[in-house]
Scaffold this motif. Structure first.
Motif, PDB file in Angstrom:
ATOM      1  N   ALA A  69       0.832  -1.203   0.000  1.00 17.53           N
ATOM      2  CA  ALA A  69       0.000   0.000   0.000  1.00 17.53           C
ATOM      3  C   ALA A  69       0.866   1.252   0.000  1.00 17.53           C
ATOM      4  CB  ALA A  69      -0.914   0.000   1.223  1.00 17.53           C
ATOM      5  N   LEU A  70       0.248   2.334  -0.436  1.00 18.03           N
ATOM      6  CA  LEU A  70       0.851   3.658  -0.351  1.00 18.03           C
ATOM      7  C   LEU A  70       0.091   4.457   0.687  1.00 18.03           C
ATOM      8  CD1 LEU A  70       1.214   4.475  -4.156  1.00 18.03           C
ATOM      9  CD2 LEU A  70       3.050   3.905  -2.565  1.00 18.03           C
ATOM     10  N   PHE A  71       0.822   5.107   1.563  1.00 13.49           N
ATOM     11  CA  PHE A  71       0.240   6.036   2.522  1.00 13.49           C
ATOM     12  C   PHE A  71       0.642   7.432   2.068  1.00 13.49           C
ATOM     13  CE2 PHE A  71       0.423   3.143   6.581  1.00 13.49           C
ATOM     14  CZ  PHE A  71      -0.379   2.210   5.955  1.00 13.49           C
ATOM     15  N   PHE A  72      -0.330   8.301   1.906  1.00 11.90           N
ATOM     16  CA  PHE A  72      -0.067   9.698   1.605  1.00 11.90           C
ATOM     17  C   PHE A  72      -0.338  10.460   2.896  1.00 11.90           C
ATOM     18  CE2 PHE A  72      -1.253   7.636  -2.347  1.00 11.90           C
ATOM     19  CZ  PHE A  72      -0.178   7.977  -3.142  1.00 11.90           C
ATOM     20  N   ASP A 104       2.428  15.512   2.127  1.00 16.24           N
ATOM     21  CA  ASP A 104       3.804  15.912   2.399  1.00 16.24           C
ATOM     22  C   ASP A 104       4.781  14.749   2.269  1.00 16.24           C
ATOM     23  OD1 ASP A 104       3.111  18.639   3.215  1.00 16.24           O
ATOM     24  OD2 ASP A 104       2.145  17.642   4.911  1.00 16.24           O
ATOM     25  N   VAL A 105       4.288  13.540   2.540  1.00 17.31           N
ATOM     26  CA  VAL A 105       5.139  12.360   2.559  1.00 17.31           C
ATOM     27  C   VAL A 105       4.403  11.212   1.875  1.00 17.31           C
ATOM     28  CG1 VAL A 105       6.370  10.719   4.039  1.00 17.31           C
ATOM     29  CG2 VAL A 105       6.182  13.109   4.744  1.00 17.31           C
ATOM     30  N   CYS A 106       5.132  10.478   1.041  1.00 10.34           N
ATOM     31  CA  CYS A 106       4.603   9.264   0.430  1.00 10.34           C
ATOM     32  C   CYS A 106       5.360   8.093   1.039  1.00 10.34           C
ATOM     33  CB  CYS A 106       4.797   9.293  -1.079  1.00 10.34           C
ATOM     34  SG  CYS A 106       4.255   7.787  -1.916  1.00 10.34           S
ATOM     35  N   VAL A 107       4.610   7.093   1.507  1.00  9.49           N
ATOM     36  CA  VAL A 107       5.209   5.946   2.178  1.00  9.49           C
ATOM     37  C   VAL A 107       4.664   4.679   1.531  1.00  9.49           C
ATOM     38  CG1 VAL A 107       5.598   4.830   4.407  1.00  9.49           C
ATOM     39  CG2 VAL A 107       5.043   7.282   4.331  1.00  9.49           C
ATOM     40  N   GLN A 108       5.545   3.853   0.997  1.00 11.49           N
ATOM     41  CA  GLN A 108       5.109   2.552   0.506  1.00 11.49           C
ATOM     42  C   GLN A 108       5.399   1.536   1.593  1.00 11.49           C
ATOM     43  OE1 GLN A 108       7.250   0.337  -2.618  1.00 11.49           O
ATOM     44  NE2 GLN A 108       5.280   0.261  -3.685  1.00 11.49           N
ATOM     45  N   VAL A 109       4.407   0.710   1.889  1.00 10.50           N
ATOM     46  CA  VAL A 109       4.555  -0.285   2.948  1.00 10.50           C
ATOM     47  C   VAL A 109       4.189  -1.663   2.428  1.00 10.50           C
ATOM     48  CG1 VAL A 109       4.062   1.411   4.760  1.00 10.50           C
ATOM     49  CG2 VAL A 109       2.197   0.026   3.849  1.00 10.50           C
ATOM     50  N   LEU A 110       4.767  -2.663   3.051  1.00  6.30           N
ATOM     51  CA  LEU A 110       4.439  -4.055   2.759  1.00  6.30           C
ATOM     52  C   LEU A 110       4.120  -4.723   4.080  1.00  6.30           C
ATOM     53  CD1 LEU A 110       4.249  -6.320   0.646  1.00  6.30           C
ATOM     54  CD2 LEU A 110       6.657  -6.806   1.079  1.00  6.30           C
ATOM     55  N   TRP A 118      -3.991  -2.459   8.572  1.00  8.60           N
ATOM     56  CA  TRP A 118      -4.844  -1.582   9.376  1.00  8.60           C
ATOM     57  C   TRP A 118      -4.087  -1.070  10.610  1.00  8.60           C
ATOM     58  CZ3 TRP A 118      -8.991   1.330   9.399  1.00  8.60           C
ATOM     59  CH2 TRP A 118      -9.518   1.751  10.625  1.00  8.60           C
ATOM     60  N   ALA A 119      -3.400  -1.973  11.285  1.00  5.08           N
ATOM     61  CA  ALA A 119      -2.662  -1.578  12.492  1.00  5.08           C
ATOM     62  C   ALA A 119      -1.560  -0.575  12.159  1.00  5.08           C
ATOM     63  CB  ALA A 119      -2.069  -2.816  13.172  1.00  5.08           C
ATOM     64  N   LEU A 120      -0.884  -0.772  11.021  1.00  2.00           N
ATOM     65  CA  LEU A 120       0.179   0.152  10.635  1.00  2.00           C
ATOM     66  C   LEU A 120      -0.402   1.529  10.292  1.00  2.00           C
ATOM     67  CD1 LEU A 120       3.219   0.443  10.205  1.00  2.00           C
ATOM     68  CD2 LEU A 120       2.825  -0.169   7.814  1.00  2.00           C
ATOM     69  N   GLN A 121      -1.526   1.543   9.625  1.00  2.08           N
ATOM     70  CA  GLN A 121      -2.191   2.814   9.322  1.00  2.08           C
ATOM     71  C   GLN A 121      -2.520   3.560  10.614  1.00  2.08           C
ATOM     72  OE1 GLN A 121      -5.745   3.207   6.565  1.00  2.08           O
ATOM     73  NE2 GLN A 121      -6.690   3.559   8.556  1.00  2.08           N
ATOM     74  N   GLN A 122      -3.030   2.853  11.592  1.00  5.39           N
ATOM     75  CA  GLN A 122      -3.368   3.476  12.875  1.00  5.39           C
ATOM     76  C   GLN A 122      -2.107   3.977  13.588  1.00  5.39           C
ATOM     77  OE1 GLN A 122      -6.490   3.726  11.770  1.00  5.39           O
ATOM     78  NE2 GLN A 122      -6.931   3.911  13.929  1.00  5.39           N
ATOM     79  N   LYS A 123      -1.028   3.231  13.461  1.00  9.82           N
ATOM     80  CA  LYS A 123       0.241   3.627  14.074  1.00  9.82           C
ATOM     81  C   LYS A 123       0.755   4.931  13.443  1.00  9.82           C
ATOM     82  CE  LYS A 123       4.824   1.584  14.940  1.00  9.82           C
ATOM     83  NZ  LYS A 123       5.666   0.400  14.667  1.00  9.82           N
ATOM     84  N   VAL A 124       0.643   5.033  12.111  1.00 13.43           N
ATOM     85  CA  VAL A 124       1.058   6.260  11.426  1.00 13.43           C
ATOM     86  C   VAL A 124       0.173   7.425  11.861  1.00 13.43           C
ATOM     87  CG1 VAL A 124       1.275   7.415   9.186  1.00 13.43           C
ATOM     88  CG2 VAL A 124       2.033   5.043   9.437  1.00 13.43           C
TER      89      VAL A 124
END
Length: 156
Positions: A69-72, A104-110, A118-124
């Motif tokens: 996923a990409l987090f913006f 401001d920041v683009c983050v690609q996660v695996l 879901w947990a990582l999104q909440q952590k961010v």
């Protein structure tokens, strides 16, 4: 030569290694008609300067339930560097960049599955200074390659 400027031979060496990062320096040297020691020295310099990194990529679609996923992320200006530093230390983060535009920041996660994504999104979202996180799940990667730009000849 300034530390961050590549000459034409540097570009050619990098191109050779982009085709096959396991290619022997001897073969690169032969392909470019230069001594192997020249290739070895230049690759070491490029690595030491942070210009070149040789690594293995995995294909996320071949990892079973893995979620890419990409987090913006929108961040308060005063917290930008701290948030980037924090995200850069997380093992789930495979790519991290500062961007212009709606984030401001683009983050690609695996992540291993939906729950961990879901947990990582909440952590961010819980990081101090994070104002908004938009998530886009990547279904299939069609191409991932950072190809060195072509050098314009000064003789044209």
């Amino acid at each position: 030569m300034p530390n961050s400027i590549l000459d034409p031979l540097d570009y050619e060496i990098v191109r050779e290694l982009q085709e096959d990062g396991r290619r022997a320096f001897r073969e690169v040297a032969r392909n470019l008609s230069v001594p192997e020691a020249t290739v070895r020295t230049r690759v070491k310099r490029l690595q030491d300067q942070g210009i070149l990194q040789i690594l293995a990529f995995t294909n996320p679609s071949k990892l079973g339930q893995a979620k890419l996923a990409l987090f913006f992320v929108s961040v308060a200006p005063q917290d930008h560097d701290r948030v980037v530093d924090t995200l850069g230390r997380w093992s789930e983060v495979s790519y991290l960049s500062t961007t212009l535009g709606s984030a401001d920041v683009c983050v690609q996660v695996l992540c291993r599955d939906d729950e961990s994504l879901w947990a990582l999104q909440q952590k961010v979202r819980s990081l101090p200074g994070v104002e908004e996180v938009r998530v886009m799940q990547e279904v299939k990667v069609h191409k991932i390659r950072f190809t060195i730009p072509t050098v314009q000849s000064t003789e044209e």
